[in-house]
Design a protein around this motif. Structure first.
Motif, PDB file in Angstrom:
ATOM      1  N   ALA A 185      49.384  30.175  28.981  1.00  8.00           N
ATOM      2  CA  ALA A 185      48.898  31.451  30.329  1.00  8.00           C
ATOM      3  C   ALA A 185      49.758  32.622  31.147  1.00  8.00           C
ATOM      4  CB  ALA A 185      48.364  30.169  31.940  1.00  8.00           C
ATOM      5  N   LYS A 319      45.316  41.025  35.546  1.00  5.04           N
ATOM      6  CA  LYS A 319      46.487  41.119  34.199  1.00  5.04           C
ATOM      7  C   LYS A 319      46.378  39.385  33.065  1.00  5.04           C
ATOM      8  CE  LYS A 319      48.459  45.282  35.146  1.00  5.04           C
ATOM      9  NZ  LYS A 319      49.938  46.231  35.068  1.00  5.04           N
ATOM     10  N   SER A 320      46.094  38.976  35.169  1.00  2.85           N
ATOM     11  CA  SER A 320      46.692  37.219  34.255  1.00  2.85           C
ATOM     12  C   SER A 320      45.118  36.671  33.253  1.00  2.85           C
ATOM     13  CB  SER A 320      46.740  36.199  35.476  1.00  2.85           C
ATOM     14  OG  SER A 320      47.581  37.667  36.642  1.00  2.85           O
ATOM     15  N   TRP A 321      45.293  35.514  33.080  1.00  3.29           N
ATOM     16  CA  TRP A 321      44.562  34.823  32.103  1.00  3.29           C
ATOM     17  C   TRP A 321      45.047  33.697  31.178  1.00  3.29           C
ATOM     18  CZ3 TRP A 321      46.721  33.205  27.697  1.00  3.29           C
ATOM     19  CH2 TRP A 321      48.115  33.937  27.174  1.00  3.29           C
ATOM     20  N   GLU A 323      44.247  30.423  28.570  1.00  2.00           N
ATOM     21  CA  GLU A 323      43.275  29.850  27.237  1.00  2.00           C
ATOM     22  C   GLU A 323      44.272  28.419  27.325  1.00  2.00           C
ATOM     23  OE1 GLU A 323      42.131  30.965  22.719  1.00  2.00           O
ATOM     24  OE2 GLU A 323      43.784  31.835  23.209  1.00  2.00           O
ATOM     25  N   SER A 347      39.147  29.740  27.746  1.00  2.00           N
ATOM     26  CA  SER A 347      39.209  30.567  28.212  1.00  2.00           C
ATOM     27  C   SER A 347      38.840  31.619  29.723  1.00  2.00           C
ATOM     28  CB  SER A 347      40.109  31.718  26.941  1.00  2.00           C
ATOM     29  OG  SER A 347      38.857  32.504  26.900  1.00  2.00           O
ATOM     30  N   LYS A 349      40.239  34.326  32.904  1.00  2.00           N
ATOM     31  CA  LYS A 349      41.143  35.373  33.764  1.00  2.00           C
ATOM     32  C   LYS A 349      41.662  34.644  34.681  1.00  2.00           C
ATOM     33  CE  LYS A 349      37.195  38.686  33.678  1.00  2.00           C
ATOM     34  NZ  LYS A 349      36.646  39.759  34.359  1.00  2.00           N
ATOM     35  N   ASP A 350      42.360  35.461  35.618  1.00  2.00           N
ATOM     36  CA  ASP A 350      43.529  34.302  36.626  1.00  2.00           C
ATOM     37  C   ASP A 350      43.493  32.690  37.158  1.00  2.00           C
ATOM     38  OD1 ASP A 350      46.048  34.533  38.539  1.00  2.00           O
ATOM     39  OD2 ASP A 350      44.519  34.384  40.308  1.00  2.00           O
ATOM     40  N   GLU A 355      40.048  31.821  39.503  1.00  2.00           N
ATOM     41  CA  GLU A 355      39.256  31.115  38.376  1.00  2.00           C
ATOM     42  C   GLU A 355      39.176  29.817  39.802  1.00  2.00           C
ATOM     43  OE1 GLU A 355      37.701  32.890  37.170  1.00  2.00           O
ATOM     44  OE2 GLU A 355      38.054  33.043  34.873  1.00  2.00           O
TER      45      GLU A 355
END
Length: 409
Positions: A185, A319-321, A323, A347, A349-350, A355
């Protein structure tokens, strides 16, 4: 009785950072879905400011959003709030200090409850003290409905579905399944998450004593965690470092409740790390936080730095993610032995804010709008136990990606 409640959903802790994001998600969802919701918290002034912002998102809500003043320390206010709702959602942590009174109020009122805790002591305490009462009232108490543990619980569920596709129930029940989850992440931990972790570290002895009342062995099926070990994984092109969160506990409880996870099911949980240097740095950081959490003065200093109501900007969150990659194996013995292997991913986003808010809001909507299709399981339950396939479909429809990456038979 529950059908006549004033509100479908009441969001408690609505004026905190994650609470506001959850309220905004519900306001946007109200464009396409008819439901009534209320925001609740200690400060009427803050609630009114939030109410105005929600109306600016959807002007049709101007005379529909409820506002409820309630304090987590006042049972009478919590009882009145719970009595007005079909479902109560809570973002008000640390839950080990503020959560159980609200859960008991929901059980007494016959309202379902969901939260975003990742605190093992709180969840296990509810299982010990509240499970039977909730089950008797046919109430679902669903913890860990944010990044802890929705992607992991439903990711394992999805992986098991891919492994067992096309097999008979008898074959599945005679099979051995093994699933591993590898988390990566980008993003910042919320202040509330850090505060909860600090409190949890300070109460390790209490938690370990409480654990002795749980996890009685299942005599018919074998459900257990994998032995954790640090290792380099070719399939990841990275290191897999054991990750001691509540997620494995949640997944194993889901598996114990569902024979579709096989006659023997094991799960391992890891964080995906590119280099050993990062593992050393992360371990040093956690070790330092753990040590400081044991002393009252340093613990208070840590909590002051956590800033439970602070959160990153919308630009930074964008910009965050995250998986989570899952590796699953199935072994079927007998007249026609078979081996299967799959690689899947979940997966989005933030993870810490956007999320998590989405996952909690969709949990509430699922409990209200999909009630007739949900598993008939009550008490203190996991997300998969309480929400099942309808919630998986909601997550997919809301932008959380579940993918089958590889399959070998």
């Amino acid at each position: 009785m529950i059908a006549s409640r004033r509100f479908d959903i009441v969001l408690f802790g609505a004026t905190g950072f994650t609470g506001q994001l959850t309220a905004e998600y519900l306001a946007r969802a109200s464009f396409s879905s008819k439901f009534h919701f209320a925001i609740a918290g200690r400060s009427r002034q803050k609630l009114k400011r939030l109410q105005r912002r929600l109306v600016s998102i959807n002007p049709a809500l101007s005379d529909q959003i409820g506002l409820i003043k309630a304090d987590a320390r006042k049972p009478g206010e919590l009882a009145q709030m719970a009595a007005s709702a079909k479902v109560v959602l809570s973002t008000a942590g640390p839950f080990v200090h503020h959560g159980e009174l609200l859960v008991k109020a929901c059980i007494d009122a016959g309202a379902h409850y969901a939260d975003i805790t990742g605190e093992p002591e709180f969840v296990d305490g509810l299982r010990i003290r509240c499970d039977e009462a909730a089950a008797a009232r046919k109430v679902k108490i669903i913890n860990c409905c944010g990044f802890d543990s929705i992607p992991h619980d439903f990711g394992a569920f999805y992986t098991v579905q891919q492994l067992t596709r096309g097999l008979s129930n008898e074959s599945v029940q005679n099979s051995d399944l093994a699933v591993e989850g590898f988390v990566s992440a980008s993003g910042r931990l919320s202040g509330g998450t850090l505060s909860s972790a600090i409190h949890a570290f300070s109460r390790v002895k209490t938690y370990l004593l409480q654990r002795s009342d749980l996890d009685k062995p299942d005599t018919e099926r074998v459900i257990r965690p994998m032995f954790p070990k640090l290792s380099k994984r070719e399939v990841l092109d990275a290191w897999a470092c054991p990750f001691p969160t509540i997620d494995p506990q949640i997944i194993l409880r889901s598996a114990a409740n569902d024979p579709r996870y096989g006659g023997r099911f094991t799960y391992g949980h890891y964080v995906k790390v590119e280099s050993l240097l990062r593992i050393v740095g992360g371990a040093a950081f956690l070790g330092g936080v753990f040590a400081l959490s044991q002393i009252r003065a340093s613990r208070e200093w840590l909590l002051s730095k956590a800033g439970s109501n602070a959160g990153p900007s919308e630009h930074r969150r964008a910009k965050s993610w995250f998986e989570v990659i899952f590796r699953g194996e199935l072994s079927l013995e007998g007249d026609e032995p078979e081996e299967r292997e799959v690689l899947t991913s979940v997966s989005g986003k933030d993870p810490g804010y956007d999320e998590t808010a989405k996952m909690l809001a969709e949990t509430g909507l699922c409990l209200v709008q999909d009630a007739r299709r949900l598993p008939k399981v009550y008490g203190v339950v996991t997300p998969v136990m309480g929400l099942g396939e309808p919630m998986l479909k909601r997550l997919q429809a809301s932008g959380i990606k579940f993918r089958l990456l590889e399959e070998h038979r």
